[in-house]
Write a protein that holds these residues in place. Structure first.
Motif, short mmCIF file in Angstrom:
data_model
loop_
_atom_site.label_atom_id
_atom_site.label_comp_id
_atom_site.label_asym_id
_atom_site.label_seq_id
_atom_site.Cartn_x
_atom_site.Cartn_y
_atom_site.Cartn_z
N GLU A 198 1.70 7.04 -16.24
CA GLU A 198 2.65 8.30 -16.25
C GLU A 198 1.49 9.49 -16.59
O GLU A 198 1.50 10.63 -16.06
CB GLU A 198 3.58 8.13 -17.00
N GLU A 199 0.81 9.26 -17.91
CA GLU A 199 0.31 10.44 -18.79
C GLU A 199 -1.06 10.73 -17.65
O GLU A 199 -1.17 11.87 -17.67
CB GLU A 199 -0.88 10.12 -20.08
N THR A 200 -1.33 10.09 -16.49
CA THR A 200 -2.56 10.57 -15.36
C THR A 200 -1.78 10.65 -14.34
O THR A 200 -2.35 12.06 -13.88
CB THR A 200 -3.55 9.12 -14.99
N TYR A 201 -0.72 10.73 -13.32
CA TYR A 201 -0.28 11.39 -12.04
C TYR A 201 1.15 12.19 -12.50
O TYR A 201 1.29 12.29 -10.88
CB TYR A 201 -0.30 9.31 -11.83
N VAL A 202 1.61 11.89 -13.21
CA VAL A 202 2.69 13.21 -13.45
C VAL A 202 2.55 14.37 -13.26
O VAL A 202 2.22 14.66 -15.09
CB VAL A 202 3.60 12.61 -14.02
N LYS A 203 2.39 15.34 -12.42
CA LYS A 203 1.78 16.29 -12.87
C LYS A 203 2.71 18.21 -12.74
O LYS A 203 3.28 17.56 -11.71
CB LYS A 203 0.51 17.12 -12.41
N PRO A 204 2.50 19.08 -13.65
CA PRO A 204 3.23 19.88 -13.44
C PRO A 204 3.59 20.81 -12.44
O PRO A 204 4.46 21.05 -11.33
CB PRO A 204 3.11 20.55 -14.55
N ALA A 236 8.03 0.14 -11.00
CA ALA A 236 8.08 -0.41 -9.84
C ALA A 236 7.34 -1.27 -9.19
O ALA A 236 6.84 -1.67 -8.18
CB ALA A 236 9.17 0.64 -9.08
N GLY A 237 6.47 0.67 -9.12
CA GLY A 237 4.95 0.66 -8.14
C GLY A 237 3.83 -0.38 -8.71
O GLY A 237 3.34 -1.70 -8.19
N LEU A 238 3.71 -0.70 -9.78
CA LEU A 238 2.65 -1.59 -11.19
C LEU A 238 3.53 -2.97 -10.34
O LEU A 238 2.76 -3.82 -10.02
CB LEU A 238 2.59 -1.05 -12.21
N VAL A 239 4.31 -3.03 -10.18
CA VAL A 239 5.29 -4.61 -10.16
C VAL A 239 4.41 -5.12 -8.75
O VAL A 239 4.47 -5.90 -8.43
CB VAL A 239 6.86 -4.71 -9.86
N ALA A 240 5.05 -3.71 -7.94
CA ALA A 240 4.34 -3.78 -6.71
C ALA A 240 3.20 -4.31 -6.26
O ALA A 240 2.66 -5.26 -5.57
CB ALA A 240 5.21 -2.90 -5.90
N LYS A 241 2.71 -3.08 -6.70
CA LYS A 241 0.85 -3.46 -6.89
C LYS A 241 0.59 -4.96 -6.83
O LYS A 241 -0.01 -5.93 -6.66
CB LYS A 241 0.34 -3.01 -8.08
N LYS A 242 1.08 -5.64 -8.14
CA LYS A 242 0.90 -6.99 -9.00
C LYS A 242 1.44 -8.40 -7.81
O LYS A 242 0.94 -9.06 -7.90
CB LYS A 242 1.24 -7.36 -10.19
N TYR A 277 4.33 11.82 -6.69
CA TYR A 277 3.57 10.92 -8.26
C TYR A 277 3.09 9.33 -8.23
O TYR A 277 2.40 8.69 -8.22
CB TYR A 277 3.86 11.36 -9.28
N LEU A 278 3.95 9.15 -6.44
CA LEU A 278 3.80 7.68 -6.78
C LEU A 278 2.57 7.72 -5.53
O LEU A 278 1.68 6.57 -5.56
CB LEU A 278 5.18 7.44 -5.56
N GLU A 279 1.89 8.44 -4.56
CA GLU A 279 0.83 8.87 -3.72
C GLU A 279 -0.30 8.84 -4.74
O GLU A 279 -0.93 7.97 -4.45
CB GLU A 279 1.12 9.43 -3.20
N THR A 283 15.68 -3.42 1.98
CA THR A 283 15.01 -3.09 1.29
C THR A 283 14.71 -1.59 1.41
O THR A 283 15.00 -1.39 2.33
CB THR A 283 12.62 -3.62 1.20
N SER A 284 14.61 -0.56 0.65
CA SER A 284 14.71 0.78 0.61
C SER A 284 14.53 1.74 -0.56
O SER A 284 14.49 0.85 -1.52
CB SER A 284 15.66 1.22 1.06
N LEU A 285 14.07 2.72 -0.06
CA LEU A 285 13.56 3.54 -1.11
C LEU A 285 13.64 5.18 -1.25
O LEU A 285 13.11 5.80 0.21
CB LEU A 285 11.89 3.38 -1.43
N SER A 286 14.92 5.35 -1.74
CA SER A 286 15.55 6.57 -1.60
C SER A 286 15.36 7.78 -3.11
O SER A 286 16.01 7.66 -4.06
CB SER A 286 16.52 6.56 -1.73
N PRO A 287 13.64 8.47 -3.07
CA PRO A 287 13.29 9.52 -4.25
C PRO A 287 14.55 10.60 -4.66
O PRO A 287 15.31 10.89 -3.53
CB PRO A 287 11.85 9.71 -4.00
N GLY A 288 15.25 10.43 -5.46
CA GLY A 288 15.94 11.42 -6.20
C GLY A 288 15.05 13.12 -5.73
O GLY A 288 16.03 13.84 -6.11
#
Length: 890
Positions: free
Chosen positions: A598-604, A448-454, A480-482, A468-473
């Motif tokens: 995902e591999e780069t930015y989703v970190k433990p 979704a973030g990449l769709v928004a970027k493009k 990771y979005l930041e 519009t709204s974004l409500s993360p779980g």
């Protein structure tokens, strides 16, 4: 063989453990069992005491190949219970009320105390009041506290008064995502060093999401959960298990949301209500744990009890990535391998026996959405515009809206936020990235973030009438979005973070822009909502939005940009960009692009940081709550009230009275959901609940929602069947109305029920198929109970709601396969008498006589002996109170 001989030592990192080794049963049937049945078996073995759990229960599960068809019940003790606040508050109110009863009898109130560990996650209270700006999150959280301070204090009291109760404060995330990322352990250990599988029941139907992690769990009503909390096993009918084989992999353009909507449609058609579904095959190995959790999350939408994914190497990787300790991972793998519970999806030799196996080739999945009124009504993306347009003039149904041809092309000019625009049928007025179904999945969130970027790079904008709204779980999503740099693009399009909670998916979508709302009401517009949620029943998402579509977060943005659902995405541009028209393909990211992010930015470390110390906000920490073991009820409160169900409690149960000359309060059709029965939406100013609240001095601006007032029975009984989209065949107009049959007068449902109560007349409800589908909402059973409903006649019942009805002492009666109200010639204006057998057995046939002379048999859907006991005691609360007072006459 003595079951204690199965106890086996296990050393891990110099720590000594022990466990029940099921392979020592040396029973060839064990390795043929579906994995989900093996988990049930382990519980019966571990708790086998010859009383609550018998050796026969162990045998019944080992003999699953035969017992699955015999309606045999087995006890199951889960490791823990999980609650969300909308269902958790009424559960705590019940426990507090039970304490009062015990105290009044002269016994020790602390006898009413949870034995099973409980987590209560506050995630349903926040609403999308503010949106589209950086202050939205803070404003919405502030309003959440203003509206819910009394509820929050009550929950804090509960965490102090009851042992084994932990509160996850507001702002922490959505219950099922927090469970997946943090609470679930896969394998538990107790104080005696025993290792055993994590398992859970929850007061939310989507508790099944945890099945994606290899944890056995399902949703129950609050009244059933209370039994487990108090240390009793819940009864499970040995289920059929449908094996679902997945092969190949998803095509480039499809997402896991498209996959789950496809599965939902196919399994609804298959009819798996009450059954377990277990996934296997090489296609499963291609799916991440977040993908599997998405599929398991929507298990209630396809009607199954469980949607299970056994543990494999990807499970272990996910546990490591989400910050679980190395030692816990070693415990998980060692235990599961020892008990033959660890799988290799590529190895066909490990496939167990199933009741039946079906197959899906992942490569055949196409982009799709579901709607406009049910989650199982999948629509391929290329057909959506025609599907919607055809539905406008089709007769009112799950697809149709019943407009006249001349009204179907209506367009209205409106000014929104200073901009002139046009609204019409199909205009998207809510575009919400919401719900743990999808926000727990980094693939679709980063997509979704990449769709928004493009879209931003091509200068596309969302029309001003789209909310519009974004409500993360969870806060992990924000991190990771930041970290990926994608959040600013989402914000540029208006998708600012509005809160950490269920929000739009649970009906907390908040008000529309006033100009938009007025245009809809004044012109009867069939506008649309597009959300990445799991439910889109009428009146749930927003009372003014008739058409709601479930979609991936990526498609939520696409349709938000388009501003309408009647668009041909293959051939029409989404909008005009800086270089001309922009098409769907121009902003759709590839799998490779998403995988890189995902591999780069989703970190433990993100998971560790977010869950390191969940204390809640300063507002939460500053809340003061009573410290007494008994709750000090405030008679002026309109949020929290002692329940009526235990009024005039007697230690010895009275015999249930026959049901004679009962009238039908309502005559309903198919797929009546718990949202129809007990809506969670904002309280209408013209409703029975509104009249009551105003009589107590509550101003309309402070009505809040039915969901927020579930701790107060006087509000909730008036909100029963208050859905404005309810279709009752006794009356010509939709909404919360019926006919008081003796007088012939049309009136509000609550008023009619009170008239019947004055007359001493019992009530029934007549319905069609899938009665009670949707959320595991105990007030959908409690409300009818307080209205005086004694039985429900239906062609079929959804699993959780049927159990809730039984828990409230209401008899679920199912028409024989060849019967329904129409074939029996029932008008619903008759009176009905029901003869209950003296010696009730599960699924007994009962005789019903109507005043028109028609007599017929129905199946009494008490499915277990325990459910019959609940009925005889008048309900679960009465049964459990007497059980805990044994020695006082019970």
């Amino acid at each position: 063989m003595s079951l204690s001989s199965l106890i086996t030592p296990l050393s891990i990192d110099d720590k000594k453990y022990k466990f029940y080794d099921l392979t020592k049963l040396e029973d060839p049937r064990y390795e043929k069992l579906p994995y989900s049945i093996r988990y049930l078996l382990e519980s019966t073995v571990r708790f086998c005491d010859g009383f609550h759990v018998r050796k026969q229960d162990v045998e019944n599960l080992l003999n699953w190949e035969n017992t699955q068809y015999q309606l045999i019940e087995v006890p199951f003790k889960p490791a823990r219970v999980i609650l969300q606040d909308y269902t958790g508050v009424p559960a705590l109110v019940d426990l507090a009320s039970m304490r009062d009863v015990v105290n009044e009898i002269g016994d020790e109130p602390n006898k009413i105390n949870p034995v099973c560990p409980i987590d209560l996650v506050i995630d349903h209270s926040i609403q999308v009041d503010s949106y589209g700006n950086l202050e939205s999150l803070a404003k919405n959280q502030e309003l959440e506290f203003i509206r819910n301070e009394e509820r929050f204090k009550f929950m804090k009291w509960g965490s102090n008064a009851f042992s084994n109760l932990r509160i996850v404060p507001p702002g922490s995330g959505i219950i099922h995502q927090v469970n997946l990322e943090y609470l679930a352990t896969v394998i538990c250990s107790d104080n005696n060093g025993f290792l055993y599988p994590d398992s859970v029941v929850g007061t939310d139907s989507h508790t099944t999401m945890i099945n994606g992690l290899g944890v056995l769990g399902w949703g129950v009503g609050g009244i059933e959960a209370e039994i487990v909390m108090l240390g009793q096993p819940t009864s499970v009918v040995v289920p059929e298990v449908i094996g679902y084989k997945l092969t190949n992999r998803l095509p480039e353009i499809a997402t896991v949301t498209d996959l789950v909507l496809t599965i939902t449609q196919k399994l609804r058609e298959k009819s798996v209500v009450g059954k377990f579904v277990e996934f296997f095959g090489p296609g499963v190995a291609t799916l991440s744990i977040a993908d599997r959790a998405t599929i398991a999350n929507m298990c209630p939408e396809y009607g199954a009890a469980v949607a299970f994914f056994p543990v494999d190497t990807k499970t272990m990787t996910y546990l490591s990535q989400t910050g679980r300790s190395e030692h816990s991972l070693k415990c998980v793998e060692a235990y599961l391998r020892a008990n033959c519970l660890y799988v290799d999806y590529e190895n066909s030799a490990s496939i167990p026996h199933f009741t039946e196996a079906i197959e899906l080739d992942l490569s055949t999945v196409v982009p799709c959405m579901s709607g406009p009124k049910r989650p199982q009504d999948q629509v391929p993306l290329y057909r959506l515009q025609d599907d919607f347009k055809d539905g406008l003039t089709a007769k009112v149904s799950f697809k149709g809206f019943g407009l006249k041809e001349e009204d179907s092309l209506k367009e209205i000019a409106v000014v929104v936020k200073g901009e002139s625009c046009r609204l019409k049928h199909g205009s998207v007025v809510i575009s919400a990235i919401t719900s743990c179904t999808n926000t727990s999945n980094p693939t679709v969130m980063l997509g979704a973030g990449l769709v928004a970027k493009k879209a931003c790079e091509l200068s596309l904008k969302v029309p001003p009438y789209v909310k519009t709204s974004l409500s993360p779980g969870s806060g992990v999503v924000t991190k990771y979005l930041e970290n990926s740099g994608l959040l600013p693009y989402l914000e540029q399009l208006g998708y600012y973070i509005t809160g950490y909670g269920c929000m739009t998916c649970a009906g907390g979508s908040g008000p529309l822009d006033e100009a938009v709302a007025k245009a809809i009401d004044d012109n009867g517009l069939i506008v649309a909502g597009v959300l990445s949620g799991n439910r889109n029943f009428e009146g749930r998402v927003h009372p003014q939005i008739c058409a709601n579509y479930l979609a991936s977060p990526m498609l939520v943005i696409v349709y938000g940009l388009a501003g309408r659902v009647d668009i041909d995405l293959e051939n029409e541009p989404i909008g005009m960009g800086k270089n001309g028209p922009v098409y769907f393909k121009d902003i759709w990211p590839t799998h490779e692009e998403i995988a890189h992010f995902e591999e780069t930015y989703v970190k433990p470390q993100f998971f560790r940081e977010v869950y390191a110390n969940i204390k809640g906000s300063e507002q939460w920490q500053a809340l003061n709550s009573p410290k007494s073991p008994l709750y000090p009820w405030d008679p002026l409160s309109t949020y929290i009230k002692k329940v009526q169900f235990l009024n005039n409690f007697k230690i010895v149960p009275e015999k249930r009275t026959p049901i004679s000359n009962a009238y039908a309060l309502l005559h309903l059709g198919d797929s009546i959901t718990t949202d129809h029965i007990s809506p969670c939406s904002a309280i209408s100013r013209t409703s029975s609940a509104a009249s009551y609240l105003q009589s107590r001095g509550v101003e309309p601006r402070d009505f809040n929602s039915y969901a927020a007032r579930r701790g107060h029975d006087e509000v909730m009984v008036r909100g029963t069947f208050a859905n404005i989209r309810l279709i009752n065949k006794l009356i010509s107009k939709p909404g919360p109305f019926t006919v008081h049959i003796p007088s012939g007068k049309e009136m509000k449902i609550y008023d009619a029920a009170m008239e019947y109560q004055k007359e001493g007349t019992p009530l029934i409800i007549i319905a069609g198929k899938e009665y009670g589908s949707g959320s595991s909402r105990d007030w959908a059973a409690k409300g009818p109970c307080l209205l005086g409903v004694k039985a429900i006649f239906a062609e079929s019942f959804e699993r959780i709601h049927r159990a809730n009805l039984v828990g409230m002492g209401i008899i679920p009666l199912q028409f024989l396969p060849s019967d329904n109200a129409e074939t029996l010639g029932l008008t619903s204006l008759e009176t009905f008498s029901i003869v209950m057998p003296e010696n009730l057995v599960p699924r007994a046939k009962v005789n019903v006589t109507a005043s028109n002379g028609t007599s017929f048999q129905m199946i009494c859907r008490f499915d277990t002996e325990v459910e019959i006991a609940y009925y005889k005691h008048g309900g679960i609360l009465q049964y459990m109170t007497r059980k805990l007072l044994q020695g006082k006459g019970s």
